[in-house]
Design a protein around this motif. Sequence first.
Motif, PDB file in Angstrom:
ATOM      1  N   GLN A 190      -7.471  -5.470   7.335  1.00  0.00           N
ATOM      2  CA  GLN A 190      -6.254  -5.142   6.468  1.00  0.00           C
ATOM      3  C   GLN A 190      -4.790  -4.330   7.812  1.00  0.00           C
ATOM      4  O   GLN A 190      -3.911  -4.473   7.475  1.00  0.00           O
ATOM      5  CB  GLN A 190      -6.723  -4.261   5.571  1.00  0.00           C
ATOM      6  CG  GLN A 190      -7.558  -4.353   4.766  1.00  0.00           C
ATOM      7  CD  GLN A 190      -8.082  -4.106   3.281  1.00  0.00           C
ATOM      8  OE1 GLN A 190      -8.224  -2.535   3.529  1.00  0.00           O
ATOM      9  NE2 GLN A 190      -9.357  -4.209   2.671  1.00  0.00           N
ATOM     10  N   ARG A 211       3.064  -8.400   1.449  1.00  0.00           N
ATOM     11  CA  ARG A 211       1.385  -8.541   2.255  1.00  0.00           C
ATOM     12  C   ARG A 211       0.680  -8.799   0.882  1.00  0.00           C
ATOM     13  O   ARG A 211      -0.674  -9.227   1.251  1.00  0.00           O
ATOM     14  CB  ARG A 211       1.038  -6.980   2.204  1.00  0.00           C
ATOM     15  CG  ARG A 211       0.470  -6.299   3.502  1.00  0.00           C
ATOM     16  CD  ARG A 211       0.156  -5.193   3.700  1.00  0.00           C
ATOM     17  NE  ARG A 211       2.175  -4.588   4.355  1.00  0.00           N
ATOM     18  CZ  ARG A 211       2.438  -3.315   4.556  1.00  0.00           C
ATOM     19  NH1 ARG A 211       1.501  -3.139   4.213  1.00  0.00           N
ATOM     20  NH2 ARG A 211       3.191  -3.631   5.491  1.00  0.00           N
ATOM     21  N   TYR A 269      -1.426 -12.547   1.194  1.00  0.00           N
ATOM     22  CA  TYR A 269      -2.039 -12.681   2.182  1.00  0.00           C
ATOM     23  C   TYR A 269      -3.587 -11.549   1.951  1.00  0.00           C
ATOM     24  O   TYR A 269      -4.548 -12.201   2.182  1.00  0.00           O
ATOM     25  CB  TYR A 269      -1.008 -11.827   3.314  1.00  0.00           C
ATOM     26  CG  TYR A 269       0.159 -12.776   3.800  1.00  0.00           C
ATOM     27  CD1 TYR A 269      -0.452 -14.361   4.953  1.00  0.00           C
ATOM     28  CD2 TYR A 269       1.749 -12.408   3.802  1.00  0.00           C
ATOM     29  CE1 TYR A 269       1.082 -14.919   5.052  1.00  0.00           C
ATOM     30  CE2 TYR A 269       1.858 -13.352   4.371  1.00  0.00           C
ATOM     31  CZ  TYR A 269       1.815 -14.346   4.791  1.00  0.00           C
ATOM     32  OH  TYR A 269       3.170 -15.545   5.497  1.00  0.00           O
ATOM     33  N   MET A 270      -2.788 -10.643   1.324  1.00  0.00           N
ATOM     34  CA  MET A 270      -3.992  -9.353   0.863  1.00  0.00           C
ATOM     35  C   MET A 270      -5.422 -10.543  -0.221  1.00  0.00           C
ATOM     36  O   MET A 270      -5.994 -10.208  -0.198  1.00  0.00           O
ATOM     37  CB  MET A 270      -3.626  -8.167   0.378  1.00  0.00           C
ATOM     38  CG  MET A 270      -3.325  -7.406   1.708  1.00  0.00           C
ATOM     39  SD  MET A 270      -2.644  -4.996   1.167  1.00  0.00           S
ATOM     40  CE  MET A 270      -4.734  -4.780   1.256  1.00  0.00           C
ATOM     41  N   GLN A 299      -7.586  -5.057  -4.730  1.00  0.00           N
ATOM     42  CA  GLN A 299      -6.796  -4.883  -3.599  1.00  0.00           C
ATOM     43  C   GLN A 299      -5.540  -4.695  -3.496  1.00  0.00           C
ATOM     44  O   GLN A 299      -4.356  -3.864  -2.981  1.00  0.00           O
ATOM     45  CB  GLN A 299      -6.441  -6.705  -3.167  1.00  0.00           C
ATOM     46  CG  GLN A 299      -6.931  -7.990  -2.810  1.00  0.00           C
ATOM     47  CD  GLN A 299      -7.978  -7.223  -1.445  1.00  0.00           C
ATOM     48  OE1 GLN A 299      -7.197  -6.616  -0.469  1.00  0.00           O
ATOM     49  NE2 GLN A 299      -9.072  -7.916  -1.262  1.00  0.00           N
ATOM     50  N   THR A 334      -5.448  -0.849  -1.920  1.00  0.00           N
ATOM     51  CA  THR A 334      -5.033  -1.100  -1.043  1.00  0.00           C
ATOM     52  C   THR A 334      -3.517  -1.138  -0.906  1.00  0.00           C
ATOM     53  O   THR A 334      -2.802  -0.611   0.164  1.00  0.00           O
ATOM     54  CB  THR A 334      -5.675  -1.678   0.471  1.00  0.00           C
ATOM     55  OG1 THR A 334      -7.014  -1.824  -0.662  1.00  0.00           O
ATOM     56  CG2 THR A 334      -5.977  -1.786   1.685  1.00  0.00           C
ATOM     57  N   LEU A 335      -2.871  -1.805  -1.146  1.00  0.00           N
ATOM     58  CA  LEU A 335      -1.071  -2.130  -1.152  1.00  0.00           C
ATOM     59  C   LEU A 335      -0.740  -0.844  -1.424  1.00  0.00           C
ATOM     60  O   LEU A 335       0.300  -0.195  -0.603  1.00  0.00           O
ATOM     61  CB  LEU A 335      -0.561  -2.910  -1.851  1.00  0.00           C
ATOM     62  CG  LEU A 335       0.069  -3.583  -1.335  1.00  0.00           C
ATOM     63  CD1 LEU A 335       1.129  -3.780  -0.421  1.00  0.00           C
ATOM     64  CD2 LEU A 335       0.970  -5.022  -2.924  1.00  0.00           C
ATOM     65  N   THR A 347      -5.117   3.360   5.304  1.00  0.00           N
ATOM     66  CA  THR A 347      -5.677   1.485   5.122  1.00  0.00           C
ATOM     67  C   THR A 347      -7.825   2.124   5.694  1.00  0.00           C
ATOM     68  O   THR A 347      -8.169   2.722   4.349  1.00  0.00           O
ATOM     69  CB  THR A 347      -5.621   1.241   5.718  1.00  0.00           C
ATOM     70  OG1 THR A 347      -4.859   0.568   6.243  1.00  0.00           O
ATOM     71  CG2 THR A 347      -6.153  -0.281   5.492  1.00  0.00           C
TER      72      THR A 347
END
Length: 553
Positions: free
Chosen positions: A146, A158, A161-162, A403, A406-407, A422
Amino acid sequence: MTATASSSPTASSAPTGASAASPTARDQAHARRTLVLLFATLMIVMLLASLSQMVLSSALPTLVGELDGVEHLSWVITAYLLASTVTMPIYGKVSDLVGRKPMLIAAVVLFVVGSVLGGLATDMTALITARAVQGLGGGGLMVLSQAAIADVVPARERGKYMGILGGVFALSSVAGPLLGGWFTEGPGWRWTFWMNVPLGLLAIVAILVLMRIPRPELTARPRIDALGMALLAAATTGAVLIATWGGSQYAWNSAEIIGLAIGTVVVSILFVLVERRASEPVIPLRLFADRNFVLATVAGLLVSVAMFGAIGYLPTYFQMSVGASATEAGLLMIPMMASLLLTSIITGTMISRSGRYKRLPIVGTAILAGGLVGLSSVTVDTPVAVVCAWMAVIGIGLGTSMQVMTLVVQNSFAHREVGTATAAHNFFRQVGGSLGSAVVGSVFVTRLGDLLAERLPAAPGEGGTGSLTPALVQELPDALRIPIIESYNDALMPIFLVIAPLAVAAVIALLFIVERPLSTSIEHEIPAESLAEGQLLLTEEDDVATAPRGARN
């Protein structure tokens, strides 16, 4: 302006002005090629990390039965989660200092060593030790993947992609139980460990050959917060041991649990004091000054309890209560993972197109709560299709939320701290997973033992209930088989009703997140000492002149 501190995947060293805003076609082609190679490498690493966790789920009932250790079943999962949890912040911080590539290679090597030890294990102690070694490497695989994406892809892009990386996890969550079932019924459960060796070697080669990301620019020798890391490991271990042993191996008011709790609190206080003085703390306390970091991390921790509790023990439930084979148990996980895969990719694409993200995890965690309530109502007479439908609902909730959290965290900090932030976020999520797995496993095993003792005084098999395997249970007469499958159902399913309020609490936390614009460039900060020496002067006019519309610089 003396120097700029921002760069993007398409222009890392271009001068300011028109040339920086309009990179050449060659620069763009090179950036795309580099990104494709990096992403291919990270997909292999993510596959290694996620596949190895899920492949064991179908083999677990047979494995613990053969090694005569059903009472230690929860530790096969908890040992991995504990070791990976402890090492996550370490990988994140050290990779910010020395680079992602060497740390990722070290993580893969440790993971392969643990897999070899698992393949050679002859008893539960050796197996649990092997899982712990696996976890020492596994803690870095997902965190560094990540963080590496964040090194080259702006936050606005992003999400997609994540989302795909989340899809890799979902795909392996389907393929893993299937492979685990096939190995268990074919060459043997030990191949759930041996398969990681060639996959790990492939990952190492890919990292060495294909992985090309910027290395940190060091102005001084990195200072490793060794004392902070040791205290963090001790505090985390204490918390997980309390959750694992409390109410099962030791009473909650026993001297062992009380002493362990006091020791954990003392070590945690010492950790905070050490981190306040450390020059490069493993978890900088300033992270907690950011509102979005705190809220997203709390929500992620709560959701992880439900996630690991549901995924970790459902294959065992299908084999023991439904009578499914190891392979069939893997197939029955498809509804959850397919819905997680689709929603993860769709969610990431929606965020990249719109730049909006706050509502998605709120809706997702609410759906998760509904799925957990529905799953708690399952009885031995409930059709398998209904069970799978509730699992699909849980998958939708997880795919829409995990997800995105996390972003949110990555978008809250400068690039030089992305790895640390992260890793800290994933650390607390993994703490939730470790505690959730430990608590669910401990309660499940305790309730199962009590129910079997009550309904089945004379336990079948030479080793009693500790040596029960799915195959043995299905061969028993109904007078013995039915009480056993009812006990497995009644021991596990009501736990999900207790977990559901945690998802509701996550919804409440996410409501207070501030939706900040997603960055459209990657900010490589100049060290603070350079700013003090006057080497960089960045004015508001420079920001306005060079930043793309909507970017947060």
